[in-house]
Design an enzyme around this catalytic site. Sequence first.
Site, PDB file in Angstrom:
ATOM      1  N   CYS A   1      22.607  -2.679  34.424  1.00 50.03           N
ATOM      2  CA  CYS A   1      24.196  -3.050  34.396  1.00 50.03           C
ATOM      3  C   CYS A   1      24.270  -4.231  33.345  1.00 50.03           C
ATOM      4  O   CYS A   1      23.278  -5.051  33.264  1.00 50.03           O
ATOM      5  CB  CYS A   1      24.686  -3.559  35.788  1.00 50.03           C
ATOM      6  SG  CYS A   1      24.234  -2.536  37.106  1.00 50.03           S
TER       7      CYS A   1
ATOM      8  N   ARG B   1      21.951  -1.325  27.333  1.00 46.30           N
ATOM      9  CA  ARG B   1      21.175  -1.897  28.350  1.00 46.30           C
ATOM     10  C   ARG B   1      21.226  -0.509  29.513  1.00 46.30           C
ATOM     11  O   ARG B   1      20.349  -0.467  30.233  1.00 46.30           O
ATOM     12  CB  ARG B   1      22.040  -2.901  29.524  1.00 46.30           C
ATOM     13  CG  ARG B   1      21.978  -4.179  28.586  1.00 46.30           C
ATOM     14  CD  ARG B   1      22.899  -5.108  29.298  1.00 46.30           C
ATOM     15  NE  ARG B   1      22.440  -5.561  30.408  1.00 46.30           N
ATOM     16  CZ  ARG B   1      21.922  -6.826  30.620  1.00 46.30           C
ATOM     17  NH1 ARG B   1      21.720  -7.247  29.510  1.00 46.30           N
ATOM     18  NH2 ARG B   1      21.327  -7.126  31.655  1.00 46.30           N
TER      19      ARG B   1
ATOM     20  N   TRP C   1      24.354   0.948  35.745  1.00 44.59           N
ATOM     21  CA  TRP C   1      23.312   1.900  35.854  1.00 44.59           C
ATOM     22  C   TRP C   1      22.944   2.095  37.178  1.00 44.59           C
ATOM     23  O   TRP C   1      22.535   1.101  37.874  1.00 44.59           O
ATOM     24  CB  TRP C   1      22.189   1.077  35.053  1.00 44.59           C
ATOM     25  CG  TRP C   1      21.010   1.853  34.933  1.00 44.59           C
ATOM     26  CD1 TRP C   1      20.777   2.865  34.044  1.00 44.59           C
ATOM     27  CD2 TRP C   1      19.589   1.867  35.558  1.00 44.59           C
ATOM     28  NE1 TRP C   1      19.492   3.503  33.969  1.00 44.59           N
ATOM     29  CE2 TRP C   1      18.760   2.673  35.099  1.00 44.59           C
ATOM     30  CE3 TRP C   1      19.353   1.148  36.722  1.00 44.59           C
ATOM     31  CZ2 TRP C   1      17.393   3.159  35.440  1.00 44.59           C
ATOM     32  CZ3 TRP C   1      18.028   1.464  37.371  1.00 44.59           C
ATOM     33  CH2 TRP C   1      17.133   2.077  36.523  1.00 44.59           C
TER      34      TRP C   1
ATOM     35  N   ASN D   1      25.187  -6.926  38.983  1.00 47.27           N
ATOM     36  CA  ASN D   1      23.862  -6.585  38.168  1.00 47.27           C
ATOM     37  C   ASN D   1      22.977  -6.650  39.181  1.00 47.27           C
ATOM     38  O   ASN D   1      22.664  -7.837  39.513  1.00 47.27           O
ATOM     39  CB  ASN D   1      23.584  -6.991  36.803  1.00 47.27           C
ATOM     40  CG  ASN D   1      22.385  -6.212  36.316  1.00 47.27           C
ATOM     41  OD1 ASN D   1      21.762  -5.205  36.728  1.00 47.27           O
ATOM     42  ND2 ASN D   1      21.789  -6.877  35.324  1.00 47.27           N
ATOM     43  N   GLY D   2      21.755  -5.936  40.012  1.00 49.50           N
ATOM     44  CA  GLY D   2      20.825  -6.191  40.561  1.00 49.50           C
ATOM     45  C   GLY D   2      20.947  -5.456  41.938  1.00 49.50           C
ATOM     46  O   GLY D   2      21.594  -4.387  42.037  1.00 49.50           O
TER      47      GLY D   2
ATOM     48  N   GLU E   1       1.472   5.097  23.387  1.00 53.94           N
ATOM     49  CA  GLU E   1       2.578   4.620  23.041  1.00 53.94           C
ATOM     50  C   GLU E   1       3.133   5.705  22.352  1.00 53.94           C
ATOM     51  O   GLU E   1       4.477   6.029  22.537  1.00 53.94           O
ATOM     52  CB  GLU E   1       2.421   3.448  21.970  1.00 53.94           C
ATOM     53  CG  GLU E   1       3.566   2.966  21.354  1.00 53.94           C
ATOM     54  CD  GLU E   1       4.692   2.448  22.166  1.00 53.94           C
ATOM     55  OE1 GLU E   1       4.190   2.295  23.267  1.00 53.94           O
ATOM     56  OE2 GLU E   1       6.050   2.271  21.909  1.00 53.94           O
TER      57      GLU E   1
ATOM     58  N   LYS F   1       6.820   7.158  23.537  1.00 55.89           N
ATOM     59  CA  LYS F   1       7.944   7.416  22.530  1.00 55.89           C
ATOM     60  C   LYS F   1       8.563   8.607  22.759  1.00 55.89           C
ATOM     61  O   LYS F   1       9.786   8.815  22.923  1.00 55.89           O
ATOM     62  CB  LYS F   1       7.562   6.732  21.089  1.00 55.89           C
ATOM     63  CG  LYS F   1       7.409   5.652  21.033  1.00 55.89           C
ATOM     64  CD  LYS F   1       8.497   4.561  20.769  1.00 55.89           C
ATOM     65  CE  LYS F   1       9.045   3.458  21.934  1.00 55.89           C
ATOM     66  NZ  LYS F   1       8.264   3.016  22.792  1.00 55.89           N
TER      67      LYS F   1
ATOM     68  N   GLU G   1      10.094   9.669  26.222  1.00 54.22           N
ATOM     69  CA  GLU G   1      11.441   8.730  26.657  1.00 54.22           C
ATOM     70  C   GLU G   1      12.714   9.126  25.788  1.00 54.22           C
ATOM     71  O   GLU G   1      13.853   8.873  26.269  1.00 54.22           O
ATOM     72  CB  GLU G   1      11.386   7.456  26.584  1.00 54.22           C
ATOM     73  CG  GLU G   1      10.873   6.812  25.393  1.00 54.22           C
ATOM     74  CD  GLU G   1      10.977   5.203  25.364  1.00 54.22           C
ATOM     75  OE1 GLU G   1      11.351   4.604  26.516  1.00 54.22           O
ATOM     76  OE2 GLU G   1      10.186   4.454  24.648  1.00 54.22           O
TER      77      GLU G   1
ATOM     78  N   HIS H   1     -13.126  16.209  29.302  1.00 55.89           N
ATOM     79  CA  HIS H   1     -13.068  15.864  30.785  1.00 55.89           C
ATOM     80  C   HIS H   1     -11.895  16.388  31.392  1.00 55.89           C
ATOM     81  O   HIS H   1     -11.673  15.863  32.955  1.00 55.89           O
ATOM     82  CB  HIS H   1     -13.185  14.352  31.300  1.00 55.89           C
ATOM     83  CG  HIS H   1     -14.449  13.848  30.682  1.00 55.89           C
ATOM     84  ND1 HIS H   1     -15.975  14.230  31.023  1.00 55.89           N
ATOM     85  CD2 HIS H   1     -14.964  13.112  29.569  1.00 55.89           C
ATOM     86  CE1 HIS H   1     -16.997  13.566  30.325  1.00 55.89           C
ATOM     87  NE2 HIS H   1     -16.299  13.082  29.302  1.00 55.89           N
TER      88      HIS H   1
ATOM     89  N   LYS I   1      17.643  -0.628  28.735  1.00 55.87           N
ATOM     90  CA  LYS I   1      16.814  -1.483  28.042  1.00 55.87           C
ATOM     91  C   LYS I   1      16.019  -2.413  28.605  1.00 55.87           C
ATOM     92  O   LYS I   1      14.781  -2.627  28.345  1.00 55.87           O
ATOM     93  CB  LYS I   1      17.539  -2.131  26.688  1.00 55.87           C
ATOM     94  CG  LYS I   1      16.988  -2.718  26.043  1.00 55.87           C
ATOM     95  CD  LYS I   1      15.967  -1.981  25.067  1.00 55.87           C
ATOM     96  CE  LYS I   1      15.259  -2.817  24.253  1.00 55.87           C
ATOM     97  NZ  LYS I   1      14.302  -2.134  23.395  1.00 55.87           N
TER      98      LYS I   1
HETATM   99  C1  AGP Z   1       9.734   1.069  25.914  1.00 60.37           C
HETATM  100  O1  AGP Z   1      10.246   1.955  24.681  1.00 60.37           O
HETATM  101  C2  AGP Z   1      10.659   1.247  26.933  1.00 60.37           C
HETATM  102  N1  AGP Z   1      11.950   1.200  26.738  1.00 60.37           N
HETATM  103  C3  AGP Z   1      10.013   0.579  28.171  1.00 60.37           C
HETATM  104  O2  AGP Z   1       8.925   1.047  28.513  1.00 60.37           O
HETATM  105  C4  AGP Z   1       9.937  -0.989  28.178  1.00 60.37           C
HETATM  106  O3  AGP Z   1       9.013  -1.252  27.228  1.00 60.37           O
HETATM  107  C5  AGP Z   1       9.507  -1.574  29.387  1.00 60.37           C
HETATM  108  O4  AGP Z   1      10.725  -1.289  30.437  1.00 60.37           O
HETATM  109  C6  AGP Z   1       9.504  -3.222  29.298  1.00 60.37           C
HETATM  110  O5  AGP Z   1      10.422  -3.699  28.974  1.00 60.37           O
HETATM  111  P1  AGP Z   1      10.215  -5.378  28.510  1.00 60.37           P
HETATM  112  O6  AGP Z   1       9.383  -5.216  27.112  1.00 60.37           O
HETATM  113  O7  AGP Z   1      11.512  -5.914  28.261  1.00 60.37           O
HETATM  114  O8  AGP Z   1       9.634  -5.950  29.601  1.00 60.37           O
END
Ligand code: AGP
Length: 606
Positions: A2, A27, A74, A98-99, A478, A482, A485, A501, A601
């Site tokens: 949020c 966010r 969110w 937020n929380g 990674e 990418k 997501e 395996h 984010k």
């Molecule tokens: C990465 O592309 C993602 N958005 C997510 O995995 C992110 O890396 C993860 O939430 C950690 O966030 P931070 O680096 O702000 O701790």
Amino acid sequence: MCGIIGIVGTAPVQDRLIESLKRLEYRGYDSAGIAGIVGGKVERRRAEGKIRALEDVLAAAPLPATVGIGHTRWATHGAPSVRNAHPHTQGRVTLVHNGIIENYAELRERLQAAGRTFESDTDTEVIAALLDSELAMGRDPVAALKATLDQLSGAYALGVLIEGEDGLVMGARRGSPLVVGHGDGEMFIGSDALAVGPFTNRVSYLDEGDFVAIGRDGAKIFDQSGRPVERAVRTVPASAALVEKGNYRHFMEKEIHDQPEGCQRTIAAYVDTLAGRTAIPGGIDFAGLDRIQIVACGTSHIAGLLGKYLIEQLADLPVDVEIASEFRYRQPALSPKALVIAMSQSGETADTLAALRYCMGKGMKSAAVVNAVESTMAREVDVVWPIHCGPEIGVASTKAFTAQVSVLTALAVAAAAARGRIDAAEEQRMVRVLLEAPRLVAESIELEDAVRGIAQEMSKARDVLYLGRGPMYPLALEGALKLKEISYIHAEGYAAGELKHGPIALVDEQTPIVILAPFDSYFEKSASNMSEVMARGGQVIFVTDPEGQKHAPSGARVVVTAPRCDPLIAPLVYSPPIQLLAYHVAVQKGADVDQPRNLAKSVTVE
Ligand code: AGP
């Protein structure tokens, strides 16, 4: 997560609340709302979906207020809907949050037993009801807020309006960030410096447990015991330019292209270019450590895995890398002579923060590799190792990832030198290699046209496999993260040696397999993995360098030729192709690249 904004001003706040919420879109959210005091009464405007929907509501029913709060939600408790959208009102109190309040169910039951009714399913409305009850007992707003906060367990950042107090906005933070913005004759609160960036660059960062009352003449800040405190007013660089897309379609596209500069600025902060040596801030004695513990989530965790390969290989120093959400609950055996490094772009990820605090509680020295240098993690650790890539807005991390890897590479070289594993000449050679990285990353980004061509076909895939050996294995993870997501295609990263395996059962003519294989000591084995896959009809996208191209088995669907580079910086040089592949597949699919569904984010809740 949020986003929160609050403004006490003399000019109308509606458009500025919306402008700030748009800066907080990165966010991640699924509904939005604002509230203001109009003629002594609090009015709300809320909408499900994007901020455009809220703007439509305001076009039909403007909010003529000079004091107001705003929120992008969110969803945690309660589905995305207008009914659950913030702000929430109970009696005289209207607030945004937020929380996650962990004891909200028992509080709600207690309040219902006292006759309260609730319109939403949220934990937030319970906070509003508690505060309204405290006001009804005759407490003043500050005392009432303190009494409310003392009853909450869990994480919160709050923005509060009180009917009849039309020169006041209150805020509070525990476990979710909140800043105070200092204007001229007007004051602000916001989730971060970007939120208040359009109005001021003078910001105070609230500490854990702080709460604040802002009025047109300034801010009164209190610590968690209710004692008045001063928090420094800092000038922050979150200028508008840093958060604009420029002539790119998406923030992610811009941030991929910003990587040469981000790596260059970051590396420059960790080397003494004149002496050709590493120059790591913070004075950590790598020779005195018996272990490094890295805790992180998501892409930051993958950066940590790369750090393990580099630091163990160069410095012969054991490195454990753990997913933060698992680490803190399994009672890990820890050495007090170890250094814990939290990897986090935002510096606010709840799981990583909790794991970091767990290690600090065991007496470990602590460091944080972060982008947000005023974040909670940065303010709690012994040593901050900033990345210098500027604000990262796209939810999918790109430039922060390569900046994190740049820091870890410099740390690995410095640790190797400190532990006598390399001599001064070798350290100077490695520093020269590191200083070449920005140019080679830029060359790697020039592969965009080749990658865009692959993306067309890959966008039709149902499953994609990414394979790599050595440092290319974390990069395979990674690449898969990418892709999944932002394009929502199922993708898995695997150690190429693991293929036989299990994962090889997935291989058929419909399965694109991305194999990352510079011409290094792992190449021969990666090449045989490639043959195994092609023998089963797998469509191989082979990412290698000019030497590898010469030695690759024939039959790959396509070969992407990255610039030749020293193994020390291969993770940096091989990042752009996998980022660009994910980006262009997502664009082909018309996905919401910068704000993928269900993602935020910064995940500031566990
Ligand atoms: C990465 O592309 C993602 N958005 C997510 O995995 C992110 O890396 C993860 O939430 C950690 O966030 P931070 O680096 O702000 O701790």
